[in-house]
Design an enzyme around this catalytic site. Sequence first.
Site, PDB file in Angstrom:
ATOM      1  N   ASP A   1      -8.016  -5.437   0.052  1.00 41.87           N
ATOM      2  CA  ASP A   1      -8.465  -6.283  -1.063  1.00 41.87           C
ATOM      3  C   ASP A   1      -8.091  -7.741  -0.883  1.00 41.87           C
ATOM      4  O   ASP A   1      -8.565  -8.596  -1.629  1.00 41.87           O
ATOM      5  CB  ASP A   1      -7.856  -5.748  -2.363  1.00 41.87           C
ATOM      6  CG  ASP A   1      -8.420  -4.372  -2.691  1.00 41.87           C
ATOM      7  OD1 ASP A   1      -7.636  -3.417  -2.771  1.00 41.87           O
ATOM      8  OD2 ASP A   1      -9.647  -4.266  -2.814  1.00 41.87           O
TER       9      ASP A   1
ATOM     10  N   HIS B   1       0.861  -1.196   0.000  1.00 40.90           N
ATOM     11  CA  HIS B   1       0.000   0.000   0.000  1.00 40.90           C
ATOM     12  C   HIS B   1       0.887   1.233   0.000  1.00 40.90           C
ATOM     13  O   HIS B   1       1.942   1.255   0.613  1.00 40.90           O
ATOM     14  CB  HIS B   1      -0.893   0.005   1.249  1.00 40.90           C
ATOM     15  CG  HIS B   1      -2.072   0.912   1.122  1.00 40.90           C
ATOM     16  ND1 HIS B   1      -2.001   2.249   1.379  1.00 40.90           N
ATOM     17  CD2 HIS B   1      -3.338   0.663   0.723  1.00 40.90           C
ATOM     18  CE1 HIS B   1      -3.179   2.796   1.172  1.00 40.90           C
ATOM     19  NE2 HIS B   1      -4.016   1.867   0.767  1.00 40.90           N
TER      20      HIS B   1
HETATM   21  C1  SDX Z   1      -6.283   0.002  -2.837  1.00 35.50           C
HETATM   22  O1  SDX Z   1      -4.464   4.509  -2.081  1.00 35.50           O
HETATM   23  C2  SDX Z   1      -5.411   3.895  -1.396  1.00 35.50           C
HETATM   24  O2  SDX Z   1      -5.791   4.277  -0.326  1.00 35.50           O
HETATM   25  C3  SDX Z   1      -6.002   2.691  -2.120  1.00 35.50           C
HETATM   26  C4  SDX Z   1      -7.010   1.870  -1.333  1.00 35.50           C
HETATM   27  C5  SDX Z   1      -8.276   2.650  -1.055  1.00 35.50           C
HETATM   28  O3  SDX Z   1      -8.981   2.294  -0.119  1.00 35.50           O
HETATM   29  O4  SDX Z   1      -8.603   3.574  -1.883  1.00 35.50           O
HETATM   30  O5  SDX Z   1      -6.438   1.424  -0.109  1.00 35.50           O
HETATM   31  C6  SDX Z   1      -7.430   0.642  -2.147  1.00 35.50           C
HETATM   32  O6  SDX Z   1      -6.030   0.346  -3.968  1.00 35.50           O
HETATM   33  C7  SDX Z   1      -5.425  -0.979  -2.095  1.00 35.50           C
HETATM   34  C8  SDX Z   1      -4.202  -1.466  -2.940  1.00 35.50           C
HETATM   35  C9  SDX Z   1      -4.697  -2.574  -3.864  1.00 35.50           C
HETATM   36  N1  SDX Z   1      -3.642  -2.927  -4.835  1.00 35.50           N
HETATM   37  C10 SDX Z   1      -2.989  -4.099  -4.738  1.00 35.50           C
HETATM   38  O7  SDX Z   1      -3.145  -4.919  -3.837  1.00 35.50           O
HETATM   39  C11 SDX Z   1      -2.056  -4.374  -5.910  1.00 35.50           C
HETATM   40  C12 SDX Z   1      -0.723  -4.903  -5.388  1.00 35.50           C
HETATM   41  N2  SDX Z   1      -0.024  -3.819  -4.693  1.00 35.50           N
HETATM   42  C13 SDX Z   1       0.946  -3.052  -5.448  1.00 35.50           C
HETATM   43  O8  SDX Z   1       0.585  -2.829  -6.784  1.00 35.50           O
HETATM   44  C14 SDX Z   1       1.433  -1.826  -4.678  1.00 35.50           C
HETATM   45  O9  SDX Z   1       1.716  -2.235  -3.401  1.00 35.50           O
HETATM   46  C15 SDX Z   1       0.553  -0.588  -4.597  1.00 35.50           C
HETATM   47  C16 SDX Z   1       0.131  -0.111  -5.944  1.00 35.50           C
HETATM   48  C17 SDX Z   1      -0.657  -0.857  -3.772  1.00 35.50           C
HETATM   49  C18 SDX Z   1       1.376   0.507  -3.931  1.00 35.50           C
HETATM   50  O10 SDX Z   1       2.424   0.777  -4.772  1.00 35.50           O
HETATM   51  P1  SDX Z   1       3.496   1.940  -4.432  1.00 35.50           P
HETATM   52  O11 SDX Z   1       3.142   2.686  -3.209  1.00 35.50           O
HETATM   53  O12 SDX Z   1       3.723   2.723  -5.674  1.00 35.50           O
HETATM   54  O13 SDX Z   1       4.746   1.112  -4.023  1.00 35.50           O
HETATM   55  P2  SDX Z   1       5.864   0.693  -5.015  1.00 35.50           P
HETATM   56  O14 SDX Z   1       5.240   0.134  -6.266  1.00 35.50           O
HETATM   57  O15 SDX Z   1       6.830   1.820  -5.130  1.00 35.50           O
HETATM   58  O16 SDX Z   1       6.503  -0.535  -4.227  1.00 35.50           O
HETATM   59  C19 SDX Z   1       7.540  -0.331  -3.303  1.00 35.50           C
HETATM   60  C20 SDX Z   1       8.401  -1.584  -3.439  1.00 35.50           C
HETATM   61  C21 SDX Z   1       8.782  -1.891  -4.891  1.00 35.50           C
HETATM   62  O17 SDX Z   1      10.007  -2.563  -4.865  1.00 35.50           O
HETATM   63  P3  SDX Z   1      11.342  -1.677  -5.193  1.00 35.50           P
HETATM   64  O18 SDX Z   1      11.117  -1.046  -6.572  1.00 35.50           O
HETATM   65  O19 SDX Z   1      11.452  -0.659  -4.084  1.00 35.50           O
HETATM   66  O20 SDX Z   1      12.462  -2.711  -5.222  1.00 35.50           O
HETATM   67  O21 SDX Z   1       7.630  -2.723  -2.999  1.00 35.50           O
HETATM   68  C22 SDX Z   1       7.438  -3.625  -4.093  1.00 35.50           C
HETATM   69  C23 SDX Z   1       7.716  -2.852  -5.363  1.00 35.50           C
HETATM   70  O22 SDX Z   1       8.194  -3.737  -6.375  1.00 35.50           O
HETATM   71  N3  SDX Z   1       6.026  -4.040  -4.028  1.00 35.50           N
HETATM   72  C24 SDX Z   1       5.614  -5.290  -4.199  1.00 35.50           C
HETATM   73  C25 SDX Z   1       4.224  -5.231  -4.022  1.00 35.50           C
HETATM   74  N4  SDX Z   1       3.848  -3.982  -3.769  1.00 35.50           N
HETATM   75  C26 SDX Z   1       4.976  -3.242  -3.793  1.00 35.50           C
HETATM   76  N5  SDX Z   1       6.265  -6.444  -4.482  1.00 35.50           N
HETATM   77  C27 SDX Z   1       5.493  -7.544  -4.587  1.00 35.50           C
HETATM   78  N6  SDX Z   1       4.140  -7.587  -4.409  1.00 35.50           N
HETATM   79  C28 SDX Z   1       3.481  -6.438  -4.131  1.00 35.50           C
HETATM   80  N7  SDX Z   1       2.150  -6.455  -3.965  1.00 35.50           N
END
Ligand code: SDX
Length: 429
Positions: free
Chosen positions: A363, A306
């Site tokens: 989720d 998140h």
């Molecule tokens: C919702 O914003 C809100 O409030 C949203 C929400 C709401 O109520 O409105 O809470 C609802 O959208 C919840 C999130 C649902 N999405 C998912 O579950 C999809 C999987 N999650 C990822 O796509 C991700 O965690 C996000 C999109 C939720 C957040 O992404 P960020 O903040 O842009 O974080 P990032 O992509 O910069 O990740 C940081 C690091 C990265 O690694 P590095 O580049 O630093 O090496 O963490 C890794 C990412 O690769 N990472 C993950 C991961 N999520 C982040 N690695 C594996 N699996 C994951 N799920």
Amino acid sequence: MTESKGSITVGGKTVDLPIKKGAVGPDVIDIRSLYSSTGMFTYDPGFTSTASCESKITYIDGDAGILLYRGYPIQQIAEHGDFLETCYLLLYGELPTGNQKADFDYRITRHTMIHEQMARFFQAFRRDAHPMAVMVAAVGALSAFYHDSTNIADPTQRLVASTRMIAKIPTLAAMAYKYSIGQPFIYPKNDLDYTSNFLRMCFAVPCEDYKVNPVLSRALDRIFILHADHEQNASTSTVRLSGSSGANPFACIAAGIASLWGPAHGGANEAVLKMLEEIGTPERIPHFIARAKDKDDPFRLMGFGHRVYKNYDPRAKIMQMTTREVLNELGVKDRLLDVALELERIALHDEYFIEKKLYPNIDFYSGITLKAMNFPTTMFTVLFAVARTVGWIAQWKEMIEDPGSKIGRPRQLYTGEPQREYVPMSKRV
Ligand code: SDX
């Protein structure tokens, strides 16, 4: 709001900038004078360090895993309140008295019907159209049927539009579902509460009476509460940006639904279930954990991570409890829950997820619950949109009623071609 002063030195020039302190949470540096003082923009793709607005509605402490609706902890609202009480709280800022709640319930209940001509609108879609595509179109089309509540400068019309949006979104969602399975639309019934009405519109058929299961209705009502609002997430920011141009509220909510659909946002609940089905058994979890950690593999653990929560999403804990409640009530033993619980256990002990502070978000468990309630996966994000509509409307209303609000118009870092002369076709190689 109290202010102090900060300063920034760029290009050999020092500029004083006000620092604003909120009620709780990080202070903000007011950079509105930065460009005129320095000729520079800030740069923050994805807005990881940017406050886009001032708001009094919802507050998240991502490190502590705290979520407050108008100051009330989500756990207490989910335990003691109902969804329409939450709607009132988000819209007006205070918990309603008994009379205020009764009046609000009455108003919402009597706006749940849809203009009869809209039923024909659905006929334009193929039966296998994704219900989110139908919802984007149907909600946008509301502005074609309810002209008398699109003047955003009129507080009365804003109130009517807000009431209509909250009241009609479950009816439209149920219609999208019924259309997708070829069953007739079921009209709302005014003697049912909001969530029971929605369940009946989804699962009743004209040929027999339908009795709403009170345990399932209470569980879904709680799920709606959990999804109601969440600060300036992608879809809420989309609604605010759309509304900042003066677009009518129905069009703004349609834009919010479109943004919510993405698998990185509200579409994650559908993606989680597909992921759990692809994993299939606990034995295959290590393979998928390895894929999630592999930089060269685009696979991510859906339902994990998140932008704000760097601790357990407080909604996920309540969601997990609700999942067990629903499965027990229905006597369902879903192997996907076993996979989800084992996946969570392994991930929470894995160095990668610990170091990157990746925890289950709302989720992660919602899909298993909705599947047990017989909703198809394509309806999961629609249900998220039903709940989030009140948050979008409350945030839109707050922006419209803020005398300082302006049209949103971000700038950019331009890295394209500097000015150059047009080349006639004859001279192009
Ligand atoms: C919702 O914003 C809100 O409030 C949203 C929400 C709401 O109520 O409105 O809470 C609802 O959208 C919840 C999130 C649902 N999405 C998912 O579950 C999809 C999987 N999650 C990822 O796509 C991700 O965690 C996000 C999109 C939720 C957040 O992404 P960020 O903040 O842009 O974080 P990032 O992509 O910069 O990740 C940081 C690091 C990265 O690694 P590095 O580049 O630093 O090496 O963490 C890794 C990412 O690769 N990472 C993950 C991961 N999520 C982040 N690695 C594996 N699996 C994951 N799920």
